[in-house]
Design a protein around this motif. Structure first.
Motif, PDB file in Angstrom:
ATOM      1  N   ASP A  38       0.830  -1.196   0.000  1.00 12.19           N
ATOM      2  CA  ASP A  38       0.000   0.000   0.000  1.00 12.19           C
ATOM      3  C   ASP A  38       0.869   1.251   0.000  1.00 12.19           C
ATOM      4  O   ASP A  38       0.599   2.214  -0.734  1.00 12.19           O
ATOM      5  N   LEU A  42       0.978   4.248  -2.796  1.00 15.35           N
ATOM      6  CA  LEU A  42       0.761   5.658  -2.455  1.00 15.35           C
ATOM      7  C   LEU A  42       1.988   6.495  -2.817  1.00 15.35           C
ATOM      8  O   LEU A  42       1.874   7.629  -3.262  1.00 15.35           O
TER       9      LEU A  42
ATOM     10  N   VAL B  27      -5.230   1.928  -0.076  1.00 14.96           N
ATOM     11  CA  VAL B  27      -4.760   3.060  -0.876  1.00 14.96           C
ATOM     12  C   VAL B  27      -5.926   3.932  -1.324  1.00 14.96           C
ATOM     13  O   VAL B  27      -5.914   5.155  -1.184  1.00 14.96           O
ATOM     14  N   VAL B  30      -7.199   5.936   1.605  1.00 17.39           N
ATOM     15  CA  VAL B  30      -6.361   7.085   1.978  1.00 17.39           C
ATOM     16  C   VAL B  30      -6.636   8.239   1.018  1.00 17.39           C
ATOM     17  O   VAL B  30      -6.858   9.379   1.443  1.00 17.39           O
ATOM     18  N   LEU B  31      -6.650   7.906  -0.280  1.00 16.31           N
ATOM     19  CA  LEU B  31      -6.862   8.963  -1.268  1.00 16.31           C
ATOM     20  C   LEU B  31      -8.235   9.588  -1.115  1.00 16.31           C
ATOM     21  O   LEU B  31      -8.390  10.812  -1.169  1.00 16.31           O
ATOM     22  N   GLU B  34      -8.274  11.738   2.011  1.00 18.13           N
ATOM     23  CA  GLU B  34      -7.490  12.963   1.831  1.00 18.13           C
ATOM     24  C   GLU B  34      -8.281  13.955   0.994  1.00 18.13           C
ATOM     25  O   GLU B  34      -8.304  15.150   1.295  1.00 18.13           O
TER      26      GLU B  34
END
Lengths: 905, 109
Positions: A38, A42, B27, B30-31, B34
């Motif tokens: 991950d 990112l 992922v 998170v994006l 954000e």
């Protein structure tokens, strides 16, 4: 190929070694792979979006917080969700989880224990005391009673003695010579006699204890020298050069541990001995407190007695004790006719006893009593600790319920609670180890009185005992409350506010059971202590028979080598006595070869002319005290009939004795003993000895022994024999003031006559009497202190339970009082609750004591093992003190203000 | 089963998964977070929140084998459980009820 593909993105991440290491430590393999994957994704995304530099900065920020967050999360999970590992973790079979749980639990427990310092300290000190005391005593029992003696093949070693029940007499030289020549059961026999000699170093004369031994003594025991050699057969031959072997302690103290001292001469009793060898520091119990060994060169016997030597034997392999005994008895039967003129006790025979039993046999019962006492003490301290922890568990039941509600299994809760107990046990073990160290150190100071004491020390067995006893204690005080604490219903705990789930019927019942147990154990301990105190009090009240006030005794041994001439011996004693009698502050002085109340140097047998001993019977034997004529006045003995001894009773005069009241009463009840005659020492062709007087009783064979008669013979008739035996003669000096102030002038008086003599064994009569009480006093003090601690803890136990009872029932009590109940009723109710527990414990305890105190019967003096007054007194005392312990919380209960309670509701 | 509280961030994660179609991997979450919150989101925080939500029975997870083939890396996908959906509905209802009529008050202060 596939594996390479999988690992690629992760490895390409620009991570420091530290970050990788931390992730490796904190994450499972699978989680690590996904997390790194991950992060890589990112990172790539940020590289494209913000540029590589920004991406790297982002990655650094991420990695700075990642391990910290993971650790925080781990702690959070551990503290809030114990016992519910993640599914993935369970599947992965994480083996470190239990250990991690344990460490975490220990950390938590340490914190929570330090928050309750009073409780923690109480448990550590009391249980530590129990553990330490039990370890010391079991260590002593292990070393003294259970371990084989530190001699080669020690189970083959026996003591050989003259068996005349109830006595086990020493051997005589005649006995030993016959034994040595005729026996076939033993690979070796040896004999020794204890001996005091004066060691002369320049001007200084030191009294040293040692042994005269046959050459076979050391080979029989299997001892080897540290320096030089031990004795060989030629050392025993009369006329050979005098040789001596010394102890390691003597060698270090007086010869500076110098190997060169071997081969040189030392002066003992004015004679030069060649030092041929030094024993190792740890020899055996027979060598304890002995400084020298010289060859025993006993003169060929003229008669069967005297009986002053101890014989030892090493059984040949395969010879059993019964066969050896049979052979010994056969030798004794053959020997009997040879010495019939001087020895008529046909009933007496020879017997053997294992050397270990001979050396430590008497100690067994005392040690077992003390072990019982400390074991009981340990049990009570554990019960007390269990009770305190139960109460604590009850207080914390809400916490447990919350944990349980959050998914902690009972096993996890149990582990958590046990970790607390484990910490307490470790702490208590540390306290116990300190007490053990102190106790073992103290044992070495009494090494002269406790056989094999020097063999006791911190060794593997003591450590294992400490570990085992701590483990056992942990089971009692740790497991019970933990099991109880981990039980209980969550709903009840959460519902009932401060009252918890573990404050269940079961928990309360357990607390009460522990209080009952404490009293059941404390009762026999207190009764035992009571019996010992009663016995000691009676011993202290025993009339020693003479005025102990301002009476001093001091001993001198005349070395037989330099005092071979009887005239010289006589001149010395007459001169010394008259010098001492003339000293200022001396009201009277006399000479005696024994000291009351328990130092008898001679026990002699005799055959009465009026009541001869029947063939096959043993002759009576009583303490035989040789005294100068002044002794009766110095001791303050009243004459009951006849006359005292006087200066005319010399060795050329017809033999006479004075007897005491007990002797007269024993052999001539209701008649006058004066004028009676007997033959003593088994001598049939000697002239008759006549009783010329009867005096008051004095104890010579111990305060606890029945008065069976004492014979006083004129010292002048036995001075020669005493000197030949290197026996001690004591001055008995009656002072007008402080008797100890006379010691320097007495020393001076002796040194004026012979500067090479040591004045030793200085003691006032009060000290002698006190010394005779040392052992019972120490035992009593020990058991009584344990009993006192036991009583205190039991009282605290019942007080605690009743206080808790009152606290729990404050509301009910308030309502009862509001409804018109009388405070006295409430008081009675609470007291009755507590006293019910106490009484139950007391009944069980008394029943146990009835059985257990029988074991200590042999240690009691004039007190029965089931002495009703002690049983009643202790029971009443226990009930009385418990009543007070229950009364305090009961008072609080009766003082509850109903209005306040109802307002609060 | 006792009810366990939801942290604010856990709440946000659940909403993000819902927005991403009920299933998501770290992922994307998170994006998404954000983007919605306008601040940098810690990958570790998301990882931990997902693990806790899984423990609480609000998420289930699976390892995506296709992702291994495609990208050479392992992805763990998280999916909302019916219980999570029920809890979210309930929370929303409660919050809406609580917010009802207070917005003007908030503006006033």
């Amino acid at each position: 190929m596939r594996a390479e593909q999988r690992s690629r993105p992760e490895t390409r991440l620009p991570l420091s070694l530290l970050s990788r290491g931390l992730l490796w430590l904190l994450l499972e393999a699978e989680d690590r792979r996904t997390v790194l994957g991950d992060l890589w994704e990112l990172y790539e995304h940020r590289c494209i979006r913000d540029g590589e530099r920004a991406a790297r900065a982002w990655l650094r920020r991420q990695m700075a917080s990642f391990p910290l967050r993971l650790m925080a999360d781990r702690l959070w999970r551990m503290s809030l969700q114990p016992g519910r590992p993640r599914e993935a973790e369970t599947q992965a079979g994480r083996s470190e989880e239990p250990m991690q749980n344990l460490f975490r639990d220990l950390r938590h427990s340490l914190r929570s224990l330090t928050r309750t310092p009073g409780l923690t300290a109480t448990i550590l000190l009391t249980v530590g005391l129990g553990i330490g005391a039990t370890t010391v005593i079991s260590g002593v029992i292990h070393a003294v009673l259970l371990q084989p003696l530190p001699y080669t093949d020690s189970t083959e070693l026996v003591r050989i003695y003259t068996d005349s029940p109830p006595h086990r007499w020493n051997f005589s030289v005649a006995d030993y010579l016959a034994l040595k020549e005729q026996q076939t059961s033993f690979s070796l026999v040896a004999a020794y006699q204890n001996q005091v000699m004066t060691f002369n170093r320049g001007e200084v004369a030191e009294r040293v204890d040692g042994k005269l031994v046959t050459w076979s003594y050391f080979p029989l025991l299997g001892l080897t020298p540290l320096q030089g050699r031990l004795f060989v057969e030629s050392d025993d031959v009369p006329g050979a050069e005098p040789t001596v072997v010394v102890s390691h302690s003597f060698w270090s103290r007086f010869l500076g541990g110098d190997p060169a001292s071997v081969g040189q001469t030392i002066r003992l009793d004015g004679t030069s001995y060649t030092l041929i060898g030094v024993l190792p520091p740890t020899a055996g119990p027979l060598e304890q407190s002995k400084d020298f060994y010289a060859p025993a060169r006993w003169a060929p016997p003229e008669r069967k007695g005297p009986f002053f030597i101890k014989a030892l034997g090493r059984l040949k392999p395969g010879i059993d004790r019964a066969a050896a005994t049979a052979e010994l008895q056969a030798i004794d039967r053959r020997l009997f006719p040879v010495w019939k003129a001087s020895y008529q006790d046909e009933k007496a025979t020879w017997g053997i006893v294992d050397l270990k039993e001979y050396l430590v046999g008497d100690l067994g019962s005392t040690l077992v009593i003390v072990l019982g006492a400390v074991g009981f003490l340990l049990l009570i301290t554990c019960a007390n600790a269990a009770n305190l922890l139960l109460a604590r568990a009850a207080q914390r039941s809400r916490e447990m319920a919350v944990r349980s509600a959050l998914g902690a299994s009972r096993g996890r809760l149990l582990q958590h609670l046990l970790s607390e107990s484990l910490l307490l046990a470790l702490g208590a073990a540390a306290v116990g180890a300190a007490i053990t160290s102190a106790g073992l150190g103290a044992l070495h100071t009494v090494a002269d009185y406790l056989p094999r004491a020097r063999e006791i020390g911190w060794d593997g067995s003591v450590v294992w005992l400490l570990v085992g006893i701590t483990g056992g204690s942990l089971l009692i005080f740790g497991l019970i409350p933990s099991l109880q604490g981990a039980r209980g219903s969550i709903e009840a705990a959460l519902r009932s506010g401060s009252r918890g789930a573990t404050d269940s019927v079961g928990s309360r019942r357990l607390q009460r059971a522990l209080v009952v147990l404490q009293f059941a154990v404390a009762t026999p301990l207190l009764i035992g202590a009571g019996l010992l105190i009663g016995s000691l009090a009676r011993l202290q009240r025993v009339d020693v028979g003479f005025d102990t006030h301002n009476l001093l005794t001091a001993g001198v041994v005349l070395p037989s080598a330099t005092y071979s001439d009887e005239g010289r011996v006589r001149a010395f004693w007459t001169g010394a006595l008259s010098r001492i009698q003339a000293l200022p502050g001396v009201r009277g002085a006399a000479l005696m070869d024994s000291r009351p109340p328990n130092e008898t140097s001679n026990i002699n047998n005799f055959d009465l002319a009026d009541k001869p001993t029947l063939p096959g019977e043993s002759q009576p034997a009583v303490p035989w005290v040789s005294v100068s004529p002044d002794a009766f006045d110095v001791l303050g003995l009243r004459l009951l009939s006849g006359r005292k001894l006087n200066e005319t009773d010399r060795d050329d005069a017809p033999p006479v004795v004075v007897v005491d009241r007990a002797w007269a009463k024993r052999f001539f009840p209701g008649e006058d003993a004066v004028g009676r005659r007997f033959h003593d020492g088994g001598c049939t062709d000697c002239p008759w000895t006549t009783v010329v007087g009867v005096v008051e009783d004095v104890r010579f064979s111990g305060l606890d022994q029945p008065l069976e008669g004492t014979v006083y013979s004129p010292l002048s008739q036995s001075l020669g024999w005493i000197t030949r035996m290197n026996g001690t003669v004591y001055f008995a000096v009656r002072a007008s003031g402080d008797p100890l102030s006379l010691v320097p002038s007495i020393r001076q008086a002796v040194h004026e006559l012979d500067p090479g003599l040591a004045v030793t064994a200085v003691a006032t009569a009060d000290e002698l009497v006190a010394g005779a009480l040392d052992t019972p006093r120490t035992l009593t003090l020990l058991v009584a202190s344990f009993a006192a601690v036991a009583l205190m803890l039991s009282l605290v136990g019942v007080y605690g339970v009743m206080s808790y009872f009152v606290q729990r029932h404050t509301k009910d009590i308030g309502i009862r009082l509001a409804l018109g109940g009388q405070p006295a009723q409430v008081l009675g109710l609470v007291v009755k609750q507590g006293m019910r527990l106490v009484s139950l414990g007391l009944i069980l305890g008394v029943a146990a004591a009835l059985v257990l105190t029988r074991l200590m019967a042999s240690l009691l003096f004039e007190v029965g093992a089931t002495d009703p007054s002690t049983f009643l007194g202790v029971s009443a005392g226990l009930l009385g003190t418990s009543l007070i312990a229950c009364f305090v919380p009961a008072r609080r209960a009766s003082g509850v203000d109903p209005a306040r309670i109802l307002r609060e509701e | 089963m006792p009810r366990e509280t939801l942290g604010e961030f856990e709440h946000q994660v659940l909403l993000a998964i819902l927005r991403l179609g009920g299933e998501a991997y770290s992922v994307s979450l998170v994006l998404e977070l954000e983007e919605r919150s306008g601040r940098e989101i810690s990958q570790a925080a998301v990882f931990i929140a997902l693990r806790r939500l899984e423990d609480k029975g609000l998420l289930t997870s699976r390892l995506d084998d296709h992702a291994v083939e495609a990208t050479g890396r392992v992805r763990r996908y998280f999916k909302l459980t019916p219980e999570a959906l029920r809890r979210m509905k309930e929370m929303r209802k409660t919050l809406v009820r609580l917010w009802k009529g207070v917005e003007p008050l908030l503006d006033e202060t």
